[in-house]
Design a protein around this motif. Structure first.
Motif, PDB file in Angstrom:
ATOM      1  N   GLU A  59     -58.020   7.727 -44.279  1.00 51.69           N
ATOM      2  CA  GLU A  59     -58.948   7.079 -45.279  1.00 51.69           C
ATOM      3  C   GLU A  59     -59.897   8.064 -45.399  1.00 51.69           C
ATOM      4  O   GLU A  59     -60.251   8.169 -46.828  1.00 51.69           O
TER       5      GLU A  59
ATOM      6  N   LYS B  93     -58.178  10.540 -47.997  1.00 47.87           N
ATOM      7  CA  LYS B  93     -57.050   9.916 -48.953  1.00 47.87           C
ATOM      8  C   LYS B  93     -55.858  10.479 -48.734  1.00 47.87           C
ATOM      9  O   LYS B  93     -55.144  10.462 -49.963  1.00 47.87           O
TER      10      LYS B  93
ATOM     11  N   THR C 118     -51.571  13.136 -51.581  1.00 48.24           N
ATOM     12  CA  THR C 118     -53.180  12.561 -51.676  1.00 48.24           C
ATOM     13  C   THR C 118     -53.160  11.501 -52.634  1.00 48.24           C
ATOM     14  O   THR C 118     -52.740  11.732 -53.845  1.00 48.24           O
ATOM     15  N   LEU C 119     -54.026  10.300 -52.601  1.00 45.63           N
ATOM     16  CA  LEU C 119     -54.028   9.269 -53.448  1.00 45.63           C
ATOM     17  C   LEU C 119     -54.724   9.860 -54.862  1.00 45.63           C
ATOM     18  O   LEU C 119     -55.419  10.653 -54.962  1.00 45.63           O
TER      19      LEU C 119
ATOM     20  N   ARG D 200     -53.488   3.404 -54.772  1.00 49.18           N
ATOM     21  CA  ARG D 200     -53.685   1.967 -53.869  1.00 49.18           C
ATOM     22  C   ARG D 200     -53.927   0.869 -54.638  1.00 49.18           C
ATOM     23  O   ARG D 200     -54.748   0.751 -55.621  1.00 49.18           O
TER      24      ARG D 200
ATOM     25  N   VAL E 276     -51.202   0.954 -50.136  1.00 51.31           N
ATOM     26  CA  VAL E 276     -50.990   2.307 -50.723  1.00 51.31           C
ATOM     27  C   VAL E 276     -49.598   2.571 -51.053  1.00 51.31           C
ATOM     28  O   VAL E 276     -48.648   2.020 -50.260  1.00 51.31           O
TER      29      VAL E 276
END
Length: 391
Positions: free
Chosen positions: A69, A72, A86-87, A107, A112
């Motif tokens: 978290e 990310k 990676t987000l 997300r 996710v």
């Protein structure tokens, strides 16, 4: 946040205990009132790109999925290959080597999602699309297969209604019919299905409302045909009945259509001769058999004699009817209508928006329950019911 560990790993007892303690200390307890998690489904973006929820990859075919978290960052490991994403970033690291992505992970509603394309490329997954069923089967190099629903856009959120009732007027075969409908988004996080036997035993009968109340049902509809006219206290149901992964009533020679569903909200109408093998293979969690089939891929498709029906009430007669249908976007339609023939019922289900549909037991058995009350009151006790829960 740790999503899982590989299925292939075999930690020692002490290592397992240490791991459990670490997880309990690292993550807050989930409150009893916490919202149900989203269903696992492949999401299709407007661009045509497909995305898979990270939780599905969590243990799939021996792989592991970890989401950090703070960074990310997603770490996927399978068959000795490590992929880092990676987000929001269209770049990945494959074994330490950077590679460009055409889509970035994202997300939504706490879930996710990872681009399916990179998983196919890196881990050798195969995707077999079934447009009629709105599903995709993902298979890895070792042959491990999983079938997921496919949804365009977003999944229903916990804040939306799980059961919607309506009375409608539809025109079919030159006539106007007043129908009662219940619409259930099967991919809603709180929705689950079960088939409930009257008295929890084969051969018993019970009021539909009683079955619904003791099942804490959000909605319920009468199910399979049964021997309603025998003087015996044992009133045998006809056809397959399965629920909770257990076969409650076998019927190996029956050709009639079966409504079958899994725990993930993916449902289908399958021929009777195909159901048992697919159920035993773990494809379905439950199902009930009635028929005849009314719609196939949005078109009226009646082959009543081929399904083994000989009763004039089905072949030519009219009467009170119950039916269920599936839409292309994974909604379940429960419908009751008075005074319709089977061909008229097929057209009614098409007008109601179903893409696949089949008839259920009818006549005095026809009943529909939702919101704590009857929408259609049956005229007799019934053998079993399809129950919708929303908890």
């Amino acid at each position: 946040m740790i999503c899982s560990f590989t299925r292939k790993s075999k930690p020692t007892f002490l290592a397992s205990l240490a791991l459990i303690l670490a997880l309990c200390l690292a993550q807050p307890a989930t409150p009893a009132h916490a919202a149900a998690p989203a269903k696992n489904a492949v999401l299709m973006a407007k661009t045509g790109s497909a995305y898979v929820p990270l939780r599905f990859l969590n243990g799939y075919a021996g792989g592991s999925a970890v989401f950090d978290e703070s960074l990310k960052q997603i770490t996927l490991v399978k068959d000795g290959v490590t992929l880092n994403l990676t987000l929001g970033v269209k770049e990945a690291s494959l074994g330490g080597v950077k590679t460009k992505l055409s889509q970035a992970p994202y997300r939504e509603n706490g879930t996710v999602y990872v681009p399916l394309g990179i998983l196919i490329q890196v881990f050798g997954l195969k995707a077999e699309w079934d447009n009629a069923a709105g599903a995709v089967t993902l298979t890895d190099a070792q042959g491990t297969a999983s079938r997921l629903p496919v949804q365009s856009g977003s999944l229903p959120s916990g804040g939306t209604k799980a059961v919607v009732t309506a009375r409608k007027s539809v025109k079919a075969a030159g006539r106007s019919f007043s129908i009662q409908t219940v619409t259930v988004p099967l991919l809603h996080p709180s929705v689950s299905l079960s088939v409930v036997l009257a008295g929890n035993n084969v051969g018993r009968t019970e009021e539909l409302r009683s079955i619904a109340k003791r099942s804490s049902a959000a909605a319920a509809i009468n199910g399979t045909f049964f021997d309603a006219y025998t003087s015996s206290s044992f009133k045998a149901p006809y056809g397959y009945i399965a629920s909770g992964g257990k076969l409650l009533k076998n019927s190996p020679a029956d050709r009639r259509a079966v409504f079958a569903y899994d725990h993930n909200g993916l449902a289908a109408l399958v021929p009777g001769q195909d159901f048992l093998a697919r159920f035993q293979a773990g494809e379905f969690e439950g199902g009930l058999q009635a028929g005849p089939r009314l719609l196939v891929d949005g078109k009226v498709s009646l082959n009543v004699a081929a399904e083994g029906f000989r009763d004039p009430k089905i072949l030519t007669g009219g009467g009170s009817r119950s039916a269920l249908g599936l839409t292309k976007d994974h909604k379940l339609l429960l419908v009751t209508v008075p005074g319709a023939t089977i061909p008229q019922l097929a057209e009614i289900m098409k007008q109601a928006g179903a893409y696949q549909a089949m008839n259920l037991d009818g006549g005095a058995s026809s009943g529909l329950y939702a919101g704590g009350q009857y929408l259609t009151t049956p005229g007799r006790l019934i053998s079993n019911a399809l129950v919708v829960s929303s908890q």
